[in-house]
Design a protein around this motif. Structure first.
Motif, PDB file in Angstrom:
ATOM      1  N   HIS A  26     -28.626   6.149  -8.288  1.00  0.00           N
ATOM      2  CA  HIS A  26     -29.214   7.410  -8.916  1.00  0.00           C
ATOM      3  C   HIS A  26     -31.005   6.512  -9.025  1.00  0.00           C
ATOM      4  N   ARG A  27     -31.023   5.388  -8.920  1.00  0.00           N
ATOM      5  CA  ARG A  27     -32.300   4.805  -9.399  1.00  0.00           C
ATOM      6  C   ARG A  27     -32.899   4.883  -7.931  1.00  0.00           C
ATOM      7  N   LEU A  28     -32.310   4.960  -6.841  1.00  0.00           N
ATOM      8  CA  LEU A  28     -32.841   4.622  -5.390  1.00  0.00           C
ATOM      9  C   LEU A  28     -34.042   5.703  -5.239  1.00  0.00           C
ATOM     10  N   LYS A  29     -35.129   5.394  -4.533  1.00  0.00           N
ATOM     11  CA  LYS A  29     -36.248   6.369  -4.193  1.00  0.00           C
ATOM     12  C   LYS A  29     -36.228   6.319  -2.780  1.00  0.00           C
ATOM     13  N   LYS A  30     -37.074   7.485  -2.359  1.00  0.00           N
ATOM     14  CA  LYS A  30     -37.383   7.539  -1.060  1.00  0.00           C
ATOM     15  C   LYS A  30     -37.953   6.422  -0.405  1.00  0.00           C
ATOM     16  N   GLY A  31     -37.509   5.813   0.756  1.00  0.00           N
ATOM     17  CA  GLY A  31     -38.004   4.897   1.308  1.00  0.00           C
ATOM     18  C   GLY A  31     -37.271   3.520   1.039  1.00  0.00           C
ATOM     19  N   ASP A  32     -36.526   3.511   0.069  1.00  0.00           N
ATOM     20  CA  ASP A  32     -35.605   2.234  -0.171  1.00  0.00           C
ATOM     21  C   ASP A  32     -34.760   1.785   0.760  1.00  0.00           C
ATOM     22  N   LYS A  33     -34.709   0.380   1.105  1.00  0.00           N
ATOM     23  CA  LYS A  33     -33.669  -0.014   2.106  1.00  0.00           C
ATOM     24  C   LYS A  33     -32.331  -0.187   1.795  1.00  0.00           C
ATOM     25  N   LEU A  34     -31.362  -0.151   2.386  1.00  0.00           N
ATOM     26  CA  LEU A  34     -30.014  -0.667   2.119  1.00  0.00           C
ATOM     27  C   LEU A  34     -29.344  -0.968   3.251  1.00  0.00           C
ATOM     28  N   LYS A  35     -28.153  -1.763   3.320  1.00  0.00           N
ATOM     29  CA  LYS A  35     -27.392  -1.959   4.171  1.00  0.00           C
ATOM     30  C   LYS A  35     -25.887  -1.174   4.180  1.00  0.00           C
ATOM     31  N   ALA A  36     -25.382  -1.094   5.211  1.00  0.00           N
ATOM     32  CA  ALA A  36     -23.957  -0.286   5.146  1.00  0.00           C
ATOM     33  C   ALA A  36     -23.084  -0.780   6.447  1.00  0.00           C
ATOM     34  N   LYS A  37     -21.745  -0.598   6.448  1.00  0.00           N
ATOM     35  CA  LYS A  37     -20.752  -0.978   7.285  1.00  0.00           C
ATOM     36  C   LYS A  37     -20.699   0.374   8.040  1.00  0.00           C
ATOM     37  N   PRO A  38     -20.428   0.729   9.302  1.00  0.00           N
ATOM     38  CA  PRO A  38     -20.401   1.748   9.978  1.00  0.00           C
ATOM     39  C   PRO A  38     -18.903   2.522   9.471  1.00  0.00           C
ATOM     40  N   PRO A  39     -19.016   3.834   9.681  1.00  0.00           N
ATOM     41  CA  PRO A  39     -18.154   4.683   9.018  1.00  0.00           C
ATOM     42  C   PRO A  39     -16.601   4.270   9.326  1.00  0.00           C
ATOM     43  N   GLU A  40     -15.742   4.306   8.417  1.00  0.00           N
ATOM     44  CA  GLU A  40     -14.304   4.290   8.365  1.00  0.00           C
ATOM     45  C   GLU A  40     -13.529   5.565   8.009  1.00  0.00           C
ATOM     46  N   ASN A  41     -12.535   5.668   8.274  1.00  0.00           N
ATOM     47  CA  ASN A  41     -12.012   6.870   8.002  1.00  0.00           C
ATOM     48  C   ASN A  41     -10.314   6.601   7.661  1.00  0.00           C
ATOM     49  N   HIS A  42     -10.081   6.613   6.522  1.00  0.00           N
ATOM     50  CA  HIS A  42      -8.757   6.634   6.008  1.00  0.00           C
ATOM     51  C   HIS A  42      -8.167   7.802   5.552  1.00  0.00           C
ATOM     52  N   PHE A  43      -8.965   9.060   5.607  1.00  0.00           N
ATOM     53  CA  PHE A  43      -8.517  10.397   5.282  1.00  0.00           C
ATOM     54  C   PHE A  43      -8.725  11.380   6.364  1.00  0.00           C
ATOM     55  N   PRO A  44      -8.306  11.028   7.519  1.00  0.00           N
ATOM     56  CA  PRO A  44      -8.667  12.203   8.538  1.00  0.00           C
ATOM     57  C   PRO A  44      -7.740  13.554   8.695  1.00  0.00           C
ATOM     58  N   LEU A  45      -8.362  14.348   9.074  1.00  0.00           N
ATOM     59  CA  LEU A  45      -7.351  15.859   9.504  1.00  0.00           C
ATOM     60  C   LEU A  45      -6.370  15.279  10.310  1.00  0.00           C
ATOM     61  N   SER A  46      -5.322  15.672   9.975  1.00  0.00           N
ATOM     62  CA  SER A  46      -4.009  15.203  11.125  1.00  0.00           C
ATOM     63  C   SER A  46      -4.094  16.145  12.325  1.00  0.00           C
ATOM     64  N   ASN A  47      -4.557  17.330  12.196  1.00  0.00           N
ATOM     65  CA  ASN A  47      -4.843  18.100  13.293  1.00  0.00           C
ATOM     66  C   ASN A  47      -5.704  19.331  12.945  1.00  0.00           C
ATOM     67  N   SER A  48      -6.676  19.439  13.433  1.00  0.00           N
ATOM     68  CA  SER A  48      -7.878  20.334  13.119  1.00  0.00           C
ATOM     69  C   SER A  48      -7.569  21.857  13.216  1.00  0.00           C
ATOM     70  N   ARG A  49      -6.423  22.041  14.272  1.00  0.00           N
ATOM     71  CA  ARG A  49      -6.114  23.582  14.547  1.00  0.00           C
ATOM     72  C   ARG A  49      -4.953  24.237  13.813  1.00  0.00           C
ATOM     73  N   LEU A  50      -4.416  23.361  13.145  1.00  0.00           N
ATOM     74  CA  LEU A  50      -3.080  23.853  12.251  1.00  0.00           C
ATOM     75  C   LEU A  50      -3.555  24.281  10.875  1.00  0.00           C
ATOM     76  N   PRO A  51      -2.991  25.294  10.252  1.00  0.00           N
ATOM     77  CA  PRO A  51      -3.294  25.789   8.880  1.00  0.00           C
ATOM     78  C   PRO A  51      -3.456  24.565   7.843  1.00  0.00           C
ATOM     79  N   ALA A  52      -4.226  24.896   6.892  1.00  0.00           N
ATOM     80  CA  ALA A  52      -4.492  23.654   5.905  1.00  0.00           C
ATOM     81  C   ALA A  52      -4.802  24.298   4.645  1.00  0.00           C
ATOM     82  N   LEU A  53      -4.517  23.588   3.523  1.00  0.00           N
ATOM     83  CA  LEU A  53      -5.050  23.741   2.294  1.00  0.00           C
ATOM     84  C   LEU A  53      -5.917  22.672   1.660  1.00  0.00           C
TER      85      LEU A  53
END
Ligand code: FES
Length: 322
Positions: A84-111
Motif C-alpha cells: 500500500h506504500r508503493l508508488k507509480k514507478g516503483d520497481k519490484l521483482k516477481a516470479k512468473p505466474p503459477e497456477n494451483h487453482f485452475p478451472l478444471s473445465n471451463s465449459r462445464l457448469p460451475a459455482l
C-alpha cells in the motif's frame, strides 16, 4: 534451478475499494509478460525483500500487464502495508505466474463462491467461463458495497446477471450456503476462495450434501488449522531441539522460527506465511497446530512435519528434528 525473475514496474494504482488497491504491473522494458490462465498468481518480491503471492485478477488482454488487488490487512506482518506504500514507478521483482487453482473445465457448469478479497482469482474464472459459454453462478460475500473489491467491475460485466452480492452488514443478506448448494440441479464444480472459515463452511456443506471431492476446488490465502486434530491449540508452548536437548518457551506472538532465532538457531525461511515449504522441519514428538497451506491433508494428519514459520503446537512440547 533458480526461477527466472521478472523485472516489473508499477504503472498504475487504483483505489479498488475501502482498504483495497489495484496495481497494474508492467515489464520495466515494456516487453511481453508470460501468459497465464484463470486462477493463477504471481509471487512478488517487495523492495524490503518480503515475498508475497497475489492472484492475478483478470485474464490477460494485451499480454503486457499483470493486475493484482491487495487488501491492507491490519494483522499483516508487513507485506500488505508495504504494497500500500508503493508508488507509480516503483520497481519490484516477481516470479512468473503459477497456477494451483485452475478451472478444471471451463465449459462445464460451475459455482464460484468468494468472500472478501478472495474474490480476486474468481474474477478471471468468471471471465473465462463466460467466454466459454458455460453455465455458472457467482456468489460474492463482502461486508458492504464500499468494501467489496471489484463491485463496479462485476456490476458492469457482461456476465453481471450471474453475480449475486451478499452484504453481511445488512440484515438478511448473508448467503445461506446450505440452501444455495441444495438448490443446485447438479453436483457441479465449486470454486471457493476467502477466509479459512468461509472456505471450510462451503466445503463441509458440499461434502455433507454428497459432493464428490474432485468437484471441490479451493485456495487458502493464509494458513489453515488441521481439522483432523481436536486437541486445542496452545497459545504458549515449549519446543525442544532434538540434537542438543535445549528447551525454549514459545511466547504468544512469536513464531517457532523467531524463538529459535532469538536463541541462536537459524532455520531457513522465505515466505514466513506457510506456503513456500522452505522451513519444513520434522517433528520427533508432539502434535503440531498446522497453520500452513503447504502440507497435504495426509501430512498434517501424520504430525510428522511442521512449518515452524507459522504453525504452533497442540501439545505442551514439540520436539523438533534440528
Ligand atoms: Fe515458507 Fe515457512 S518460510 S513455509
Amino acid at each position: 534451478m533458480k526461477a527466472i525473475m521478472l523485472d516489473l514496474i508499477v504503472s498504475h494504482i487504483l483505489k479498488e475499494a475501502e482498504d483495497v488497491i489495484r496495481l497494474t504491473l508492467v515489464e520495466q522494458d515494456g516487453g511481453t509478460l508470460p501468459s497465464y490462465k484463470a486462477g493463477a498468481h504471481i509471487e512478488l518480491q517487495l523492495p524490503s525483500g518480503l515475498l508475497r503471492q497475489y492472484s492475478l485478477c483478470r485474464l490477460p488482454t494485451t499480454g503486457k500487464e499483470f493486475e493484482v488487488a491487495v487488501l491492507r490487512d491490519p494483522n499483516s506482518r508487513g507485506g500488505s502495508a508495504e504494497i500500500h506504500r508503493l508508488k507509480k514507478g516503483d520497481k519490484l521483482k516477481a516470479k512468473p505466474p503459477e497456477n494451483h487453482f485452475p478451472l478444471s473445465n471451463s465449459r462445464l457448469p460451475a459455482l464460484l463462491m468468494a468472500a472478501g478479497i478472495g474474490v480476486t482469482p474468481l474474477i478471471p474464472m468468471a471471465q473465462k467461463l463466460s467466454q466459454s459459454g458455460a453455465e455458472f453462478l457467482f456468489h460474492y460475500s463482502a461486508k458492504n458495497a464500499h468494501q467489496a473489491a471489484f463491485y463496479s467491475t462485476l456490476k458492469n460485466a457482461s456476465f453481471s446477471d450471474k453475480v449475486e452480492f451478499h452484504f453481511t452488514k445488512k440484515q438478511g443478506e448473508r448467503v445461506d450456503i446450505q440452501a444455495l448448494l441444495a438448490s443446485l440441479p447438479d453436483k457441479r464444480n465449486i470454486y471457493v476462495c476467502g477466509p479459512n472459515d468461509f472456505i471450510h463452511t462451503v466445503l463441509d456443506t458440499a461434502r455433507s450434501l454428497g459432493w464428490p471431492e474432485e468437484k471441490l476446488h479451493y485456495e487458502f490465502f493464509k494458513g489453515v488449522t488441521s481439522p483432523e486434530v481436536d486437541i486445542a491449540p496452545r497459545e504458549t508452548f515449549q519446543i525442544k531441539v532434538a540434537s542438543s536437548g535445549e528447551v525454549f518457551d514459545v511466547e504468544e506472538g512469536l513464531s517457532i522460527t523467531q524463538t529459535l532465532e532469538i536463541n541462536g538457531i537459524d532455520i531457513p525461511i522465505s515466505c514466513e506465511e506457510g506456503w513456500c515449504g522452505t522451513c519444513m522441519t520434522r517433528v520427533v514428538e508432539g502434535i503440531p497446530d498446522h497453520r500452513d497451506t503447504f502440507l497435504s491433508n495426509d501430512e498434517r494428519a501424520s504430525s510428522d512435519l511442521i512449518m515452524p514459520c507459522c504453525s504452533r503446537s497442540r501439545s505442551d512440547c514439540l520436539v523438533l528434528d534440528i
